[in-house]
Design a protein around this motif. Structure first.
Motif, PDB file in Angstrom:
ATOM      1  N   ARG A  91       1.164  12.813   7.917  1.00 17.61           N
ATOM      2  CA  ARG A  91       1.645  12.324   6.618  1.00 17.61           C
ATOM      3  C   ARG A  91       1.803  10.808   6.577  1.00 17.61           C
ATOM      4  O   ARG A  91       1.865  10.214   5.499  1.00 17.61           O
ATOM      5  CB  ARG A  91       3.005  12.961   6.310  1.00 17.61           C
ATOM      6  CG  ARG A  91       3.011  14.464   6.178  1.00 17.61           C
ATOM      7  CD  ARG A  91       2.759  14.894   4.759  1.00 17.61           C
ATOM      8  NE  ARG A  91       3.071  16.294   4.558  1.00 17.61           N
ATOM      9  CZ  ARG A  91       3.306  16.831   3.373  1.00 17.61           C
ATOM     10  NH1 ARG A  91       3.276  16.080   2.304  1.00 17.61           N
ATOM     11  NH2 ARG A  91       3.562  18.117   3.259  1.00 17.61           N
ATOM     12  N   PHE A  92       1.897  10.200   7.748  1.00 22.74           N
ATOM     13  CA  PHE A  92       2.225   8.770   7.833  1.00 22.74           C
ATOM     14  C   PHE A  92       1.600   8.231   9.111  1.00 22.74           C
ATOM     15  O   PHE A  92       1.580   8.914  10.133  1.00 22.74           O
ATOM     16  CB  PHE A  92       3.747   8.615   7.832  1.00 22.74           C
ATOM     17  CG  PHE A  92       4.269   7.202   7.769  1.00 22.74           C
ATOM     18  CD1 PHE A  92       3.511   6.159   7.279  1.00 22.74           C
ATOM     19  CD2 PHE A  92       5.561   6.926   8.212  1.00 22.74           C
ATOM     20  CE1 PHE A  92       4.003   4.869   7.222  1.00 22.74           C
ATOM     21  CE2 PHE A  92       6.079   5.641   8.158  1.00 22.74           C
ATOM     22  CZ  PHE A  92       5.303   4.610   7.657  1.00 22.74           C
ATOM     23  N   THR A 127      -2.623   8.586   2.451  1.00 22.95           N
ATOM     24  CA  THR A 127      -1.661   8.476   3.552  1.00 22.95           C
ATOM     25  C   THR A 127      -1.189   7.034   3.726  1.00 22.95           C
ATOM     26  O   THR A 127      -2.011   6.135   3.911  1.00 22.95           O
ATOM     27  CB  THR A 127      -2.296   8.951   4.873  1.00 22.95           C
ATOM     28  OG1 THR A 127      -2.814  10.269   4.702  1.00 22.95           O
ATOM     29  CG2 THR A 127      -1.277   8.939   5.999  1.00 22.95           C
ATOM     30  N   THR A 194       6.867  11.059   1.896  1.00 26.03           N
ATOM     31  CA  THR A 194       5.549  11.703   1.965  1.00 26.03           C
ATOM     32  C   THR A 194       5.627  13.203   1.719  1.00 26.03           C
ATOM     33  O   THR A 194       4.609  13.846   1.448  1.00 26.03           O
ATOM     34  CB  THR A 194       4.889  11.468   3.336  1.00 26.03           C
ATOM     35  OG1 THR A 194       5.689  12.061   4.374  1.00 26.03           O
ATOM     36  CG2 THR A 194       4.706   9.983   3.608  1.00 26.03           C
ATOM     37  N   GLY A 199       4.753  11.154  -3.114  1.00 24.32           N
ATOM     38  CA  GLY A 199       4.136  10.633  -1.905  1.00 24.32           C
ATOM     39  C   GLY A 199       4.796   9.345  -1.436  1.00 24.32           C
ATOM     40  O   GLY A 199       5.733   8.838  -2.058  1.00 24.32           O
TER      41      GLY A 199
END
Length: 210
Positions: A91-92, A127, A194, A199
């Motif tokens: 996600r990151f 992302t 996220t 997001g």
């Protein structure tokens, strides 16, 4: 007649996978070792620093934010190449470099950023990616024989982040704690964001400076 009160509701922790990419000796191990010691806006110096074995992955970091518990699974790179087993849907992404080493920034810029794009091309535009300068305590104003700073200056790091199409840029020293709380706070908020419908990307698509 006595009644037993219902048990208190405990929300299930939201779990998120985070990639922590960067060359060896960039400071990833010390940074991860410090995370559990950062509480309430400061570092807990009385807690012994336990070295992190990057091979024992992922590193799990649990926090409570926005009245919800979160569990972040941090997957660090362990070598010079993008060969580690990473999750399918991170996600990151945090790409780190050593502020005292221009080679480290070069590797972050021209290898690690491109490897993420290559292996996760479908996540490229959704992302958030942060460039994080570590070992801030080692920065000096020393110049080489050509008059260029030996260390990476803040404006150079920011420029690199912008050219790498990063969503965020931050610096800190995990050893001394300088700006560590601020960096961890921002990382935590982005990671938590996220998991929401909005997001974790910055508004406007620019590079946000922590």
């Amino acid at each position: 007649m006595s009644t037993t009160p219902p048990p208190a509701y405990t929300p299930t922790a939201v779990e998120t996978d985070i990639l922590l990419l960067g060359s060896p000796d960039s400071g990833k191990s010390t940074f991860l070792a410090r995370l559990p010691q950062v509480r309430s806006g400061k570092l807990s110096p009385s807690t012994p620093l336990k070295p992190i074995d990057l091979e024992s992955r992922p590193f799990t970091f649990s926090v409570s934010l926005f009245r919800r518990p979160y569990t972040f699974h941090i997957w660090p790179s362990t070598g010079t190449l993008f060969l580690d087993p990473f999750p399918d849907q991170p996600r990151f992404v945090i790409i780190v470099y050593d502020i005292s080493s221009r080679v480290s920034l070069h590797n972050a810029r021209y290898y690690w950023r491109k490897q993420f794009s290559l292996h996760y091309d479908e996540l490229e535009h959704t992302t958030p990616v942060m460039l994080l300068g570590l070992k801030r305590d080692l920065r000096t104003n020393e110049r080489d024989e050509m008059g260029k700073f030996v260390c990476v200056m803040p404006e150079e790091g920011l420029q690199a982040a912008q050219e790498m199409r990063c969503d965020r840029y931050a610096e800190c020293s995990a050893l001394t704690g300088e700006l560590l709380w601020e960096a961890v706070e921002d990382i935590t908020k982005v990671a938590a964001s996220t998991t929401t419908e909005q997001g974790g990307l910055s508004e406007g698509g620019g590079c946000y400076i922590m």
